[in-house]
Design an enzyme around this catalytic site. Structure first.
Site, short mmCIF file in Angstrom:
data_model
loop_
_atom_site.label_atom_id
_atom_site.label_comp_id
_atom_site.label_asym_id
_atom_site.label_seq_id
_atom_site.Cartn_x
_atom_site.Cartn_y
_atom_site.Cartn_z
N HIS A 21 -54.04 -4.06 -41.23
CA HIS A 21 -55.30 -3.89 -40.40
C HIS A 21 -55.11 -5.01 -39.49
O HIS A 21 -55.46 -4.49 -37.80
CB HIS A 21 -56.44 -3.85 -41.58
CG HIS A 21 -57.86 -3.93 -40.40
ND1 HIS A 21 -59.00 -2.77 -40.08
CD2 HIS A 21 -58.32 -5.02 -39.89
CE1 HIS A 21 -59.53 -3.22 -39.01
NE2 HIS A 21 -59.35 -4.28 -39.10
N GLU A 22 -55.03 -6.38 -39.51
CA GLU A 22 -54.78 -7.33 -38.78
C GLU A 22 -53.66 -6.78 -37.89
O GLU A 22 -54.09 -7.36 -36.54
CB GLU A 22 -55.12 -8.71 -39.43
CG GLU A 22 -56.57 -8.95 -40.65
CD GLU A 22 -57.48 -8.69 -39.96
OE1 GLU A 22 -57.51 -8.69 -38.35
OE2 GLU A 22 -58.73 -8.34 -40.41
N HIS A 61 -54.15 -5.13 -34.62
CA HIS A 61 -55.03 -5.54 -33.78
C HIS A 61 -54.27 -6.53 -33.02
O HIS A 61 -54.56 -6.42 -31.98
CB HIS A 61 -56.06 -6.75 -34.64
CG HIS A 61 -57.05 -6.24 -35.22
ND1 HIS A 61 -57.69 -4.89 -34.67
CD2 HIS A 61 -58.36 -5.82 -35.73
CE1 HIS A 61 -58.85 -4.58 -35.27
NE2 HIS A 61 -59.11 -5.12 -36.30
N CYS A 111 -58.35 5.57 -41.71
CA CYS A 111 -57.22 4.79 -41.38
C CYS A 111 -57.24 3.55 -41.96
O CYS A 111 -58.41 3.51 -42.02
CB CYS A 111 -57.38 5.10 -39.82
SG CYS A 111 -56.30 4.09 -38.76
N CYS A 124 -52.92 5.34 -34.62
CA CYS A 124 -52.47 4.27 -34.95
C CYS A 124 -51.35 4.25 -35.24
O CYS A 124 -50.57 3.63 -34.54
CB CYS A 124 -53.48 3.61 -35.43
SG CYS A 124 -55.51 3.92 -35.45
ZN LIG Z 1 -60.42 -5.17 -37.55
ZN LIG Z 2 -56.37 4.71 -36.93
#
Ligand SMILES: [Zn+2]
Ligand SMILES: [Zn+2]
Length: 173
Positions: A123-124, A127, A138, A160
């Site tokens: 997740h990070e 970013h 997701c 993504c």
């Molecule tokens: Zn986040």
């Molecule tokens: Zn996504």
């Protein structure tokens, strides 16, 4: 050029169980086909300790990491066993700035579950690769606690994933 030319640094901060390092490296290889290097351990982040909150300031840690030079690494995921906060939340499981170089993952609230840590790391990393939160099923869906974290998948949605692959190829040229 292939995605294998991209290098992710995995940075232990303080003492980190090597099982976490392996599982996180494995999840980046499995999900994105990118290799990682385990960097030499850094000292515990006492500079980021907040005496009033008895927690560690994630923003202060990211500022520090962003100033460091990680020669061969395109991006860095730092792993720490400290309880992190940012001013607007009582705690965070991880923290990264969109398009930044270094992200943070905290094991403190993950109840010794490396699979959860791998999810926060993916997740990070999203970013760092310019992705914002995602509404689909997701790993980029926002989660503010482990209950929400457990309800999201450990993989990126197609949107993504395409974006990250594009960003990786743009990074390695
Ligand atoms: Zn986040
Ligand atoms: Zn996504």
């Amino acid at each position: 050029m292939s995605l294998a030319d991209f290098c992710l640094g995995i940075q232990p901060v303080g003492e980190i169980d090597p099982v976490y390092l392996k599982i996180i490296a494995g999840s980046f290889l499995g999900e994105l086909r990118i290799k990682s290097v385990i960097l030499p351990c850094l000292d515990p982040p006492e500079y980021a300790f907040d005496k009033r909150r008895i927690q560690y300031n994630a923003g202060t840690m990211i500022n520090q990491l962003e100033q460091m030079k990680f020669k061969e690494c395109n991006k860095v995921i730092a792993l720490v066993d400290a309880d992190l906060f940012i001013p607007v939340f009582s705690f965070v499981l991880g923290e990264a700035r969109i398009g930044g170089t270094s992200a943070l993952v905290s094991f403190y609230r993950l109840q010794k579950n490396p699979g959860r840590a791998a999810k926060v790391a993916l997740h990070e990393f999203g970013h760092l690769m310019n992705l914002d939160h995602c509404r689909h099923s997701c790993v980029m869906k926002f989660s503010k606690n482990i209950e929400q974290l457990d309800s999201i998948p450990a993989i990126y949605c197609n949107y993504c994933l395409d974006h990250i692959r594009y960003m990786i190829s743009a990074t390695i040229g």
